[in-house]
Design a protein around this motif. Structure first.
Motif, PDB file in Angstrom:
ATOM      1  N   LEU A  28     -55.811 -14.565 -33.304  1.00 16.85           N
ATOM      2  CA  LEU A  28     -54.761 -15.417 -33.865  1.00 16.85           C
ATOM      3  C   LEU A  28     -54.851 -16.834 -33.304  1.00 16.85           C
ATOM      4  O   LEU A  28     -54.790 -17.820 -34.053  1.00 16.85           O
ATOM      5  CB  LEU A  28     -53.396 -14.802 -33.561  1.00 16.85           C
ATOM      6  N   PHE A  29     -55.012 -16.956 -31.993  1.00 17.30           N
ATOM      7  CA  PHE A  29     -55.017 -18.282 -31.369  1.00 17.30           C
ATOM      8  C   PHE A  29     -56.288 -19.053 -31.691  1.00 17.30           C
ATOM      9  O   PHE A  29     -56.232 -20.264 -31.955  1.00 17.30           O
ATOM     10  CB  PHE A  29     -54.850 -18.143 -29.852  1.00 17.30           C
ATOM     11  N   LEU A  30     -57.442 -18.376 -31.676  1.00 16.92           N
ATOM     12  CA  LEU A  30     -58.686 -19.079 -31.984  1.00 16.92           C
ATOM     13  C   LEU A  30     -58.724 -19.553 -33.432  1.00 16.92           C
ATOM     14  O   LEU A  30     -59.302 -20.605 -33.733  1.00 16.92           O
ATOM     15  CB  LEU A  30     -59.891 -18.158 -31.724  1.00 16.92           C
ATOM     16  N   THR A  31     -58.115 -18.785 -34.326  1.00 15.26           N
ATOM     17  CA  THR A  31     -58.193 -19.111 -35.749  1.00 15.26           C
ATOM     18  C   THR A  31     -57.150 -20.137 -36.171  1.00 15.26           C
ATOM     19  O   THR A  31     -57.463 -21.106 -36.882  1.00 15.26           O
ATOM     20  CB  THR A  31     -58.018 -17.833 -36.592  1.00 15.26           C
ATOM     21  N   PHE A  32     -55.918 -19.975 -35.720  1.00 13.48           N
ATOM     22  CA  PHE A  32     -54.814 -20.770 -36.268  1.00 13.48           C
ATOM     23  C   PHE A  32     -54.263 -21.827 -35.313  1.00 13.48           C
ATOM     24  O   PHE A  32     -53.552 -22.729 -35.752  1.00 13.48           O
ATOM     25  CB  PHE A  32     -53.672 -19.838 -36.683  1.00 13.48           C
ATOM     26  N   HIS A  33     -54.548 -21.725 -34.024  1.00 12.77           N
ATOM     27  CA  HIS A  33     -53.994 -22.672 -33.051  1.00 12.77           C
ATOM     28  C   HIS A  33     -55.100 -23.539 -32.472  1.00 12.77           C
ATOM     29  O   HIS A  33     -56.285 -23.351 -32.770  1.00 12.77           O
ATOM     30  CB  HIS A  33     -53.274 -21.909 -31.937  1.00 12.77           C
ATOM     31  N   GLY A  34     -54.702 -24.480 -31.633  1.00  6.56           N
ATOM     32  CA  GLY A  34     -55.664 -25.359 -30.992  1.00  6.56           C
ATOM     33  C   GLY A  34     -56.177 -26.439 -31.927  1.00  6.56           C
ATOM     34  O   GLY A  34     -55.670 -26.649 -33.036  1.00  6.56           O
ATOM     35  N   LYS A  35     -57.210 -27.108 -31.479  1.00  8.26           N
ATOM     36  CA  LYS A  35     -57.793 -28.189 -32.265  1.00  8.26           C
ATOM     37  C   LYS A  35     -58.750 -27.643 -33.319  1.00  8.26           C
ATOM     38  O   LYS A  35     -59.459 -26.675 -33.065  1.00  8.26           O
ATOM     39  CB  LYS A  35     -58.542 -29.151 -31.343  1.00  8.26           C
ATOM     40  N   PRO A  36     -58.779 -28.280 -34.499  1.00  5.99           N
ATOM     41  CA  PRO A  36     -59.737 -27.850 -35.532  1.00  5.99           C
ATOM     42  C   PRO A  36     -61.175 -28.036 -35.044  1.00  5.99           C
ATOM     43  O   PRO A  36     -61.515 -29.069 -34.468  1.00  5.99           O
ATOM     44  CB  PRO A  36     -59.423 -28.778 -36.708  1.00  5.99           C
ATOM     45  N   ARG A  37     -62.003 -27.022 -35.285  1.00  4.54           N
ATOM     46  CA  ARG A  37     -63.394 -27.068 -34.819  1.00  4.54           C
ATOM     47  C   ARG A  37     -64.390 -27.001 -35.983  1.00  4.54           C
ATOM     48  O   ARG A  37     -65.583 -26.821 -35.757  1.00  4.54           O
ATOM     49  CB  ARG A  37     -63.649 -25.912 -33.844  1.00  4.54           C
ATOM     50  N   MET A  38     -63.889 -27.115 -37.209  1.00  2.00           N
ATOM     51  CA  MET A  38     -64.788 -27.084 -38.363  1.00  2.00           C
ATOM     52  C   MET A  38     -65.287 -28.491 -38.674  1.00  2.00           C
ATOM     53  O   MET A  38     -64.766 -29.488 -38.140  1.00  2.00           O
ATOM     54  CB  MET A  38     -64.082 -26.481 -39.578  1.00  2.00           C
ATOM     55  N   ASP A  39     -66.278 -28.596 -39.552  1.00  2.12           N
ATOM     56  CA  ASP A  39     -66.789 -29.909 -39.920  1.00  2.12           C
ATOM     57  C   ASP A  39     -65.774 -30.634 -40.790  1.00  2.12           C
ATOM     58  O   ASP A  39     -64.849 -30.040 -41.348  1.00  2.12           O
ATOM     59  CB  ASP A  39     -68.136 -29.782 -40.648  1.00  2.12           C
ATOM     60  N   GLU A  40     -65.957 -31.914 -40.912  1.00  2.00           N
ATOM     61  CA  GLU A  40     -64.974 -32.761 -41.578  1.00  2.00           C
ATOM     62  C   GLU A  40     -64.810 -32.410 -43.056  1.00  2.00           C
ATOM     63  O   GLU A  40     -63.707 -32.440 -43.597  1.00  2.00           O
ATOM     64  CB  GLU A  40     -65.386 -34.236 -41.440  1.00  2.00           C
ATOM     65  N   GLU A  41     -65.909 -32.080 -43.730  1.00  2.00           N
ATOM     66  CA  GLU A  41     -65.821 -31.751 -45.152  1.00  2.00           C
ATOM     67  C   GLU A  41     -65.009 -30.484 -45.380  1.00  2.00           C
ATOM     68  O   GLU A  41     -64.152 -30.433 -46.279  1.00  2.00           O
ATOM     69  CB  GLU A  41     -67.226 -31.577 -45.732  1.00  2.00           C
ATOM     70  N   THR A  42     -65.242 -29.463 -44.563  1.00  2.00           N
ATOM     71  CA  THR A  42     -64.466 -28.221 -44.670  1.00  2.00           C
ATOM     72  C   THR A  42     -63.006 -28.491 -44.375  1.00  2.00           C
ATOM     73  O   THR A  42     -62.113 -27.995 -45.079  1.00  2.00           O
ATOM     74  CB  THR A  42     -65.011 -27.165 -43.693  1.00  2.00           C
ATOM     75  N   ARG A  43     -62.749 -29.278 -43.351  1.00  2.00           N
ATOM     76  CA  ARG A  43     -61.364 -29.601 -42.975  1.00  2.00           C
ATOM     77  C   ARG A  43     -60.648 -30.351 -44.087  1.00  2.00           C
ATOM     78  O   ARG A  43     -59.458 -30.124 -44.340  1.00  2.00           O
ATOM     79  CB  ARG A  43     -61.385 -30.436 -41.690  1.00  2.00           C
ATOM     80  N   HIS A  44     -61.366 -31.204 -44.775  1.00  2.00           N
ATOM     81  CA  HIS A  44     -60.757 -32.006 -45.841  1.00  2.00           C
ATOM     82  C   HIS A  44     -60.346 -31.147 -47.035  1.00  2.00           C
ATOM     83  O   HIS A  44     -59.366 -31.452 -47.722  1.00  2.00           O
ATOM     84  CB  HIS A  44     -61.747 -33.093 -46.286  1.00  2.00           C
ATOM     85  N   HIS A  45     -61.075 -30.062 -47.298  1.00  2.00           N
ATOM     86  CA  HIS A  45     -60.803 -29.229 -48.471  1.00  2.00           C
ATOM     87  C   HIS A  45     -59.975 -27.978 -48.156  1.00  2.00           C
ATOM     88  O   HIS A  45     -59.823 -27.110 -49.019  1.00  2.00           O
ATOM     89  CB  HIS A  45     -62.131 -28.804 -49.122  1.00  2.00           C
ATOM     90  N   LEU A  46     -59.466 -27.882 -46.946  1.00  2.00           N
ATOM     91  CA  LEU A  46     -58.667 -26.710 -46.586  1.00  2.00           C
ATOM     92  C   LEU A  46     -57.371 -26.645 -47.392  1.00  2.00           C
ATOM     93  O   LEU A  46     -56.669 -27.655 -47.540  1.00  2.00           O
ATOM     94  CB  LEU A  46     -58.319 -26.745 -45.090  1.00  2.00           C
ATOM     95  N   HIS A  47     -57.068 -25.468 -47.926  1.00  2.00           N
ATOM     96  CA  HIS A  47     -55.792 -25.262 -48.622  1.00  2.00           C
ATOM     97  C   HIS A  47     -55.542 -23.760 -48.740  1.00  2.00           C
ATOM     98  O   HIS A  47     -56.463 -22.943 -48.650  1.00  2.00           O
ATOM     99  CB  HIS A  47     -55.798 -25.918 -50.005  1.00  2.00           C
ATOM    100  N   GLU A  48     -54.288 -23.410 -48.956  1.00  2.00           N
ATOM    101  CA  GLU A  48     -53.923 -22.002 -49.119  1.00  2.00           C
ATOM    102  C   GLU A  48     -54.530 -21.470 -50.414  1.00  2.00           C
ATOM    103  O   GLU A  48     -54.470 -22.126 -51.452  1.00  2.00           O
ATOM    104  CB  GLU A  48     -52.397 -21.879 -49.178  1.00  2.00           C
ATOM    105  N   PRO A  49     -55.128 -20.291 -50.387  1.00  2.00           N
ATOM    106  CA  PRO A  49     -55.671 -19.719 -51.623  1.00  2.00           C
ATOM    107  C   PRO A  49     -54.572 -19.449 -52.651  1.00  2.00           C
ATOM    108  O   PRO A  49     -53.376 -19.548 -52.362  1.00  2.00           O
ATOM    109  CB  PRO A  49     -56.325 -18.421 -51.154  1.00  2.00           C
ATOM    110  N   SER A  50     -54.996 -19.053 -53.850  1.00  2.00           N
ATOM    111  CA  SER A  50     -54.060 -18.857 -54.955  1.00  2.00           C
ATOM    112  C   SER A  50     -53.143 -17.663 -54.708  1.00  2.00           C
ATOM    113  O   SER A  50     -53.343 -16.865 -53.786  1.00  2.00           O
ATOM    114  CB  SER A  50     -54.828 -18.656 -56.262  1.00  2.00           C
ATOM    115  N   TRP A  51     -52.151 -17.508 -55.589  1.00  2.00           N
ATOM    116  CA  TRP A  51     -51.132 -16.474 -55.407  1.00  2.00           C
ATOM    117  C   TRP A  51     -51.704 -15.059 -55.459  1.00  2.00           C
ATOM    118  O   TRP A  51     -51.143 -14.135 -54.861  1.00  2.00           O
ATOM    119  CB  TRP A  51     -50.034 -16.634 -56.458  1.00  2.00           C
ATOM    120  N   VAL A  52     -52.814 -14.856 -56.178  1.00  2.00           N
ATOM    121  CA  VAL A  52     -53.383 -13.506 -56.243  1.00  2.00           C
ATOM    122  C   VAL A  52     -53.936 -13.068 -54.888  1.00  2.00           C
ATOM    123  O   VAL A  52     -54.166 -11.881 -54.659  1.00  2.00           O
ATOM    124  CB  VAL A  52     -54.496 -13.411 -57.319  1.00  2.00           C
ATOM    125  N   VAL A  53     -54.144 -14.033 -53.982  1.00  2.00           N
ATOM    126  CA  VAL A  53     -54.562 -13.726 -52.620  1.00  2.00           C
ATOM    127  C   VAL A  53     -53.354 -13.594 -51.702  1.00  2.00           C
ATOM    128  O   VAL A  53     -53.268 -12.670 -50.888  1.00  2.00           O
ATOM    129  CB  VAL A  53     -55.534 -14.809 -52.090  1.00  2.00           C
TER     130      VAL A  53
END
Length: 649
Positions: free
Chosen positions: A442-467
């Protein structure tokens, strides 16, 4: 109601046939609508059956006779009692959520219709297994879930890792299934029937019946049968040492990971042992064997969850550990606690897998938690459902996972069977480890500083309602189930009609006097050692991955040898690859070199050709065209004939 019983498994079977054979003709949207509609119908009918069974209506009868051999009748039939009705609801509900979730997760996959066909077929196989009233149908469902799991784990068949994983799962399960088949064969040999009711009625007569597997060494028949049947459960429910296939099953798409790990294949072994309780209660040796195997699995597989960086593999090793808890409960004769934990685990484990899948979708199919972090703000629904699942997994009161896990720990503590002391230490220690690895995720995935690349970070969003909708739906029973069903499941005799417990083994009856309602149970849990161990695990995860994120690397360096052992998964995969896979290759190579090349090709094929060539070369010396050569040959021939004639005379 008999027609309804038939329609419950046939509905997903129809969905599998339509999606599999006519999927391309129907198109994607129509395929998933039909498959989901049939799953909704099956789930609704299972709720009707559940309510009917709760009112005391139990069905046990044949649907049709498949084969008659002498006095033995092989039938397809249903046993609908509280145990099977509970499993039907759990299987159908989780499968329905997975069907809906698949629309979003597999949206761009070219095998979209094929995947719906497989998961519907998987549901059909599991329903046939849990509804069976005889060993024949049980074995059919048993093998069917194994076959479909092979197809699903290797769904992305262009990946070598997926092909390796599904072959590994298939072969390891065959080892367990060989023992399972031998157990069924012994049942047929001595009981002359495969019908549950008849076998259970005759079982006490064979309680002290000795058989000799090794000449001169006598074993009790119930002990041999139960251990062989449990070997089958060790394969299906991934118990040590047949656990190695389950983590690699993560090579399949995430929806099937949720279905395999939560409600279908891995719970088949737990259900089977609970169903076979009238046999297991006749053998304390078998019960102790089951308990110790479960304890080893619960503790040592939990440790492996601490060193995994793949988000799905952390949840996979969690499944192994929780299956160990269920198995320990079976060995302690706490069948009700095991089934209760199976039910609560199905909800929160499906929730965690689907939440992990939601993260993977948002991260563009990145699964390494070291490249995540800070997703709480961008994936709020996924985050809170993951929090719910983690609390349930850690066994924090007053949520559903607490009620079932705490009941198992207390039941094992009350058991007097050989091995119960070791099992109690294992399940108690695993509480701390479980809380640590679940909140590490939980902490590695959702807390702390973002560790992904900038392009991935820019396109992050909650998936659709079927998910996200299935995530929300799965969170409801996680909160509700513990409060509503802890008393009837654990102490109200909910599965008493399906499980037999010897008075000397009835550990839950000893705990019943201390139970004064779900609220009191939860409040009391705040003062028990398991709660404080879980709280310590959460606090340790917070310290290591939020407050002092540099410490895990230092700890890893300080305990490098232990970390290497855990990272290598105790060497089981390496040993299996070297001994079994490598040994099989060497045996095959030896048989090829000696049997094929030397004996068949070298001696028979090439050897016969050489004999013909050698004899022809000799004969050619006499077929020269010269008369004196022919005359000489005739004289030699006559001499040989006369010699043979004189010898015979």
């Amino acid at each position: 109601m008999k027609t309804l019983y038939l329609l419950i498994p046939l509905a997903p079977l129809a969905g599998a046939i339509l999606a599999g054979f006519f999927g391309k003709l129907l198109g994607r949207a129509t395929t998933h609508r039909i498959a989901i509609a049939l799953m909704i119908a099956s789930f609704a009918m299972s709720l009707v059956v559940f309510r009917d069974v709760a009112q005391g209506n139990i069905f046990n009868g044949a649907v049709y006779t498949w084969l008659t051999s002498g006095d033995t009748v092989f039938e397809i039939g249903f046993l609908i009692d509280r145990l099977s009705a509970t499993m039907m609801v759990v299987v159908n509900f989780v499968s329905l959520m997975v069907h809906i979730y698949t629309i979003g997760y597999m949206h761009d996959d070219p095998g979209y219709q094929r995947f719906f066909s497989y998961i519907s077929l998987f549901t059909f196989a599991m329903l046939m297994l849990v509804m069976a009233n005889n060993f024949l149908q049980l074995f059919f469902g048993w093998e069917a879930v194994g076959l479909v799991s092979y197809l699903l784990i290797g769904f992305w068949y262009t990946r070598p890792s997926a092909i390796y994983a599904n072959l590994k799962a298939f072969l390891v399960n065959r080892v367990g299934d060989f023992g399972f088949l031998l157990g069924i064969a012994l049942v047929l040999l001595y009981f002359r029937t495969l019908d549950y009711a008849q076998v259970f009625a005759l079982a006490p007569q064979f309680a002290q019946y000795p058989i000799e597997i090794i000449p001169g060494v006598a074993w009790l028949l119930p002990t041999v049968i139960c251990i062989l049947l449990f070997i089958g459960a060790m394969g299906k429910s991934a118990q040590f040492p047949l656990h190695v296939w389950l983590p690699d099953s993560m090579e399949g798409p995430t929806p099937i990971s949720a279905l395999i790990h939560a409600a279908t294949m891995v719970t088949a072994g737990i259900f089977m042992v609970a169903r076979m309780s009238p046999l297991f209660e006749l053998s304390e040796a078998a019960l102790s064997f089951v308990m110790v195997i479960g304890a080893i699995t619960a503790f040592f597989m939990a440790l492996l969850g601490l060193v995994q960086n793949d988000i799905k593999r952390v949840v996979a090793y969690s499944t192994l550990s929780q299956l160990g808890y269920m198995t320990v409960a079976l060995g302690a004769s706490a069948y009700a606690a095991s089934i209760f934990h199976l039910m609560t685990h199905a909800f929160f484990k499906a929730l965690l897998f689907l939440a992990a899948g939601s993260v993977i979708i948002a991260m563009h199919h990145e699964q390494d938690m070291r490249r995540m972090g800070g997703l709480k703000k961008t994936l709020p629904i996924t985050y809170w459902t993951a929090v719910i699942g983690s609390l349930a997994l850690a066994g924090i009161p007053p949520f559903a996972g607490f009620f079932s896990k705490d009941a198992i720990i207390e039941a094992v503590h009350a058991s007097t069977l050989p091995g119960s002391g070791v099992a109690y230490f294992a399940v108690l220690s695993a509480v701390f480890i479980t809380a640590l690895y679940s909140f590490r995720l939980l902490f590695l995935t959702f807390h702390g500083k973002p560790r992904m690349d900038e392009e991935t970070r820019h396109h992050l969003h909650e998936p659709s309602w079927v998910v996200t909708a299935p995530l929300a739906m799965l969170a409801i029973p996680w909160i509700y189930a513990g409060w509503a069903y802890s008393e009837p499941m654990l102490f109200g005799g909910w599965v008493a009609d399906a499980s037999v417990v010897a008075p000397a083994h009835d550990v839950l009856a000893a705990l019943k006097d201390e139970f004064h309602g779900s609220a009191t149970f939860a409040l009391h849990g705040l003062m028990t050692l398991p709660f404080w161990l879980a709280a310590a695990g959460v606090a340790t995860a917070w310290l290591l991955y939020i407050v002092r994120p540099a410490w895990p690397a230092r700890i890893r360096q300080s305990f490098a040898a232990i970390y290497t052992v855990l990272e290598q998964k105790y060497g089981f995969d390496r040993f299996n690859d070297w001994f079994f896979a490598g040994g099989a290759r060497k045996v095959g190579s030896g048989l090829w070199n000696i049997g094929d090349v030397a004996v068949i090709d070298g001696f028979f094929v090439n050897g016969s050709a050489r004999v013909v060539a050698w004899s022809s070369a000799i004969v050619r010396q006499f077929q020269s065209g010269y008369i004196y050569h022919y005359a000489f040959t005739m004289i030699i021939g006559v001499l040989l004939l006369m010699t043979l004639w004189f010898v015979r005379v």
